[in-house]
Design an enzyme around this catalytic site. Sequence first.
Site, PDB file in Angstrom:
ATOM      1  N   LYS A  38       1.270   1.372 -20.651  1.00 49.15           N
ATOM      2  CA  LYS A  38       1.506   0.763 -19.332  1.00 49.15           C
ATOM      3  C   LYS A  38       1.180  -0.731 -19.293  1.00 49.15           C
ATOM      4  CE  LYS A  38       1.078   4.779 -16.282  1.00 49.15           C
ATOM      5  NZ  LYS A  38       0.347   5.374 -15.149  1.00 49.15           N
ATOM      6  N   ASP A  74       2.693   3.879  -9.013  1.00 52.91           N
ATOM      7  CA  ASP A  74       1.528   4.773  -8.856  1.00 52.91           C
ATOM      8  C   ASP A  74       0.831   4.549  -7.511  1.00 52.91           C
ATOM      9  OD1 ASP A  74       1.709   6.257 -11.181  1.00 52.91           O
ATOM     10  OD2 ASP A  74       0.476   4.873 -12.348  1.00 52.91           O
TER      11      ASP A  74
HETATM   12  P1  NAP Z   1      -7.470   5.394 -18.407  1.00 51.37           P
HETATM   13  O1  NAP Z   1      -6.936   4.060 -18.034  1.00 51.37           O
HETATM   14  O2  NAP Z   1      -7.657   5.715 -19.859  1.00 51.37           O
HETATM   15  O3  NAP Z   1      -8.865   5.593 -17.640  1.00 51.37           O
HETATM   16  C1  NAP Z   1      -9.633   6.728 -17.851  1.00 51.37           C
HETATM   17  C2  NAP Z   1     -10.776   6.773 -16.861  1.00 51.37           C
HETATM   18  O4  NAP Z   1     -11.475   8.006 -17.043  1.00 51.37           O
HETATM   19  C3  NAP Z   1     -11.806   5.676 -17.060  1.00 51.37           C
HETATM   20  O5  NAP Z   1     -12.366   5.336 -15.811  1.00 51.37           O
HETATM   21  C4  NAP Z   1     -12.833   6.368 -17.952  1.00 51.37           C
HETATM   22  O6  NAP Z   1     -14.128   5.803 -17.885  1.00 51.37           O
HETATM   23  C5  NAP Z   1     -12.854   7.741 -17.342  1.00 51.37           C
HETATM   24  N1  NAP Z   1     -13.361   8.796 -18.220  1.00 51.37           N
HETATM   25  C6  NAP Z   1     -12.742   9.326 -19.305  1.00 51.37           C
HETATM   26  N2  NAP Z   1     -13.502  10.298 -19.841  1.00 51.37           N
HETATM   27  C7  NAP Z   1     -14.617  10.380 -19.077  1.00 51.37           C
HETATM   28  C8  NAP Z   1     -15.789  11.194 -19.115  1.00 51.37           C
HETATM   29  N3  NAP Z   1     -15.962  12.123 -20.058  1.00 51.37           N
HETATM   30  N4  NAP Z   1     -16.714  11.027 -18.156  1.00 51.37           N
HETATM   31  C9  NAP Z   1     -16.553  10.082 -17.189  1.00 51.37           C
HETATM   32  N5  NAP Z   1     -15.484   9.282 -17.105  1.00 51.37           N
HETATM   33  C10 NAP Z   1     -14.529   9.426 -18.031  1.00 51.37           C
HETATM   34  O7  NAP Z   1      -6.526   6.562 -17.865  1.00 51.37           O
HETATM   35  P2  NAP Z   1      -5.629   6.555 -16.526  1.00 51.37           P
HETATM   36  O8  NAP Z   1      -4.243   6.172 -16.862  1.00 51.37           O
HETATM   37  O9  NAP Z   1      -6.358   5.816 -15.484  1.00 51.37           O
HETATM   38  O10 NAP Z   1      -5.582   8.120 -16.178  1.00 51.37           O
HETATM   39  C11 NAP Z   1      -6.718   8.800 -15.698  1.00 51.37           C
HETATM   40  C12 NAP Z   1      -6.330  10.201 -15.230  1.00 51.37           C
HETATM   41  O11 NAP Z   1      -5.440  10.100 -14.121  1.00 51.37           O
HETATM   42  C13 NAP Z   1      -5.602  11.037 -16.274  1.00 51.37           C
HETATM   43  O12 NAP Z   1      -6.045  12.365 -16.170  1.00 51.37           O
HETATM   44  C14 NAP Z   1      -4.147  10.921 -15.893  1.00 51.37           C
HETATM   45  O13 NAP Z   1      -3.383  12.057 -16.290  1.00 51.37           O
HETATM   46  C15 NAP Z   1      -4.285  10.882 -14.367  1.00 51.37           C
HETATM   47  N6  NAP Z   1      -3.140  10.226 -13.730  1.00 51.37           N
HETATM   48  C16 NAP Z   1      -2.438  10.972 -12.829  1.00 51.37           C
HETATM   49  C17 NAP Z   1      -1.376  10.405 -12.176  1.00 51.37           C
HETATM   50  C18 NAP Z   1      -0.607  11.240 -11.198  1.00 51.37           C
HETATM   51  O14 NAP Z   1       0.501  10.845 -10.831  1.00 51.37           O
HETATM   52  N7  NAP Z   1      -1.159  12.350 -10.749  1.00 51.37           N
HETATM   53  C19 NAP Z   1      -0.986   9.076 -12.428  1.00 51.37           C
HETATM   54  C20 NAP Z   1      -1.743   8.340 -13.351  1.00 51.37           C
HETATM   55  C21 NAP Z   1      -2.814   8.937 -14.005  1.00 51.37           C
HETATM   56  P3  NAP Z   1     -14.547   4.572 -18.865  1.00 51.37           P
HETATM   57  O15 NAP Z   1     -13.987   3.332 -18.237  1.00 51.37           O
HETATM   58  O16 NAP Z   1     -16.015   4.613 -18.882  1.00 51.37           O
HETATM   59  O17 NAP Z   1     -13.939   4.856 -20.206  1.00 51.37           O
END
Ligand code: NAP
Length: 292
Positions: free
Chosen positions: A66, A102
């Site tokens: 992204k 989003d």
């Molecule tokens: P990302 O940029 O990789 O961010 C991941 C986030 O999760 C960060 O804040 C990270 O914290 C945190 N995290 C990961 N593992 C963790 C753990 N074990 N304990 C606490 N915090 C943890 O990913 P993203 O694109 O934002 O996506 C995040 C989630 O949203 C995913 O599950 C994705 O599938 C979902 N999502 C859904 C939609 C939808 O349309 N429903 C759209 C976009 C994303 P740190 O900063 O400390 O690493």
Amino acid sequence: MTLKAGIFGYPITHSISPAMHRAAFDHAGIDAVYEAWDTPPNALARGVAKLRGDKYLGANVTAPHKRAVMEHLDEIDELATRIGAVNTIVNDGGRLLGSNTDAAGFIDSLKDEAGLTLSGLDAALIGAGGAARAAAYALAMEGARSLTIANRTLERARTLADEVRRMGLEARAIALDDDGLLERCLEAHLIVNSTSVGMLHGPSEGASPIPPEFIRPGVVVYDMVYNPADTPLLKTARARGAEVVGGLPMLVYQGAASFRRWTGLPASTTAMFEAARQALNNMNNPPKDFDR
Ligand code: NAP
């Protein structure tokens, strides 16, 4: 000519976007296909360049591209630039325009699923990654009153809080394990999980990002994780009398907003929901091979 769209990701095999968008194209009577393009980082530039061809409407972009995709586009709108992530590319006669749907998906899903408008509310956002950034900007744009951003890595939460504070939102950052988060969650009208905690097949499958006592009756708990549909967080929240919204509506509404940008037409969210649920079900319960 059959038109084409698709999604760049790596890995992308489990995406339900193809099923969802095919249903929307079929419903609108548009002769178009939507494909999943498994794209390692070193193949992204080549893949994106192809989108300039006549038959391409555009594309979606998901993890891990992204942000990286931005340097391959001709123009990026202001919101996507601020969020730092593009999830939608439109092919405008050979020019590639990047945007982020989003935030719109987040706003529209809350309105439709919980009847909630973000104006004037106090929110707690768990996470500070790409999805959290879209939610924080949505809250700022829609006039939320206050926002607490809690993240495992405090620095990322601080950066995001600083950005949305400049838009007039009273925002603060806190570490995910800070004792003060309990009070912030109990004061909130809306708690959003935008981490991957609880995601099926992920490293924190079966876990919840916050403990049960952080959830009071009547609060809206929104989990962006869409597989499983009923995450550990949502199960706990429902049991504690909260109103719950899962991640599927956001996925559908961000997809519907992409569809509108490619075609100029509204998407049938009903058809998209149905196809998305079916695709998730097929993915989680693959047909058994009785001959083996
Ligand atoms: P990302 O940029 O990789 O961010 C991941 C986030 O999760 C960060 O804040 C990270 O914290 C945190 N995290 C990961 N593992 C963790 C753990 N074990 N304990 C606490 N915090 C943890 O990913 P993203 O694109 O934002 O996506 C995040 C989630 O949203 C995913 O599950 C994705 O599938 C979902 N999502 C859904 C939609 C939808 O349309 N429903 C759209 C976009 C994303 P740190 O900063 O400390 O690493």
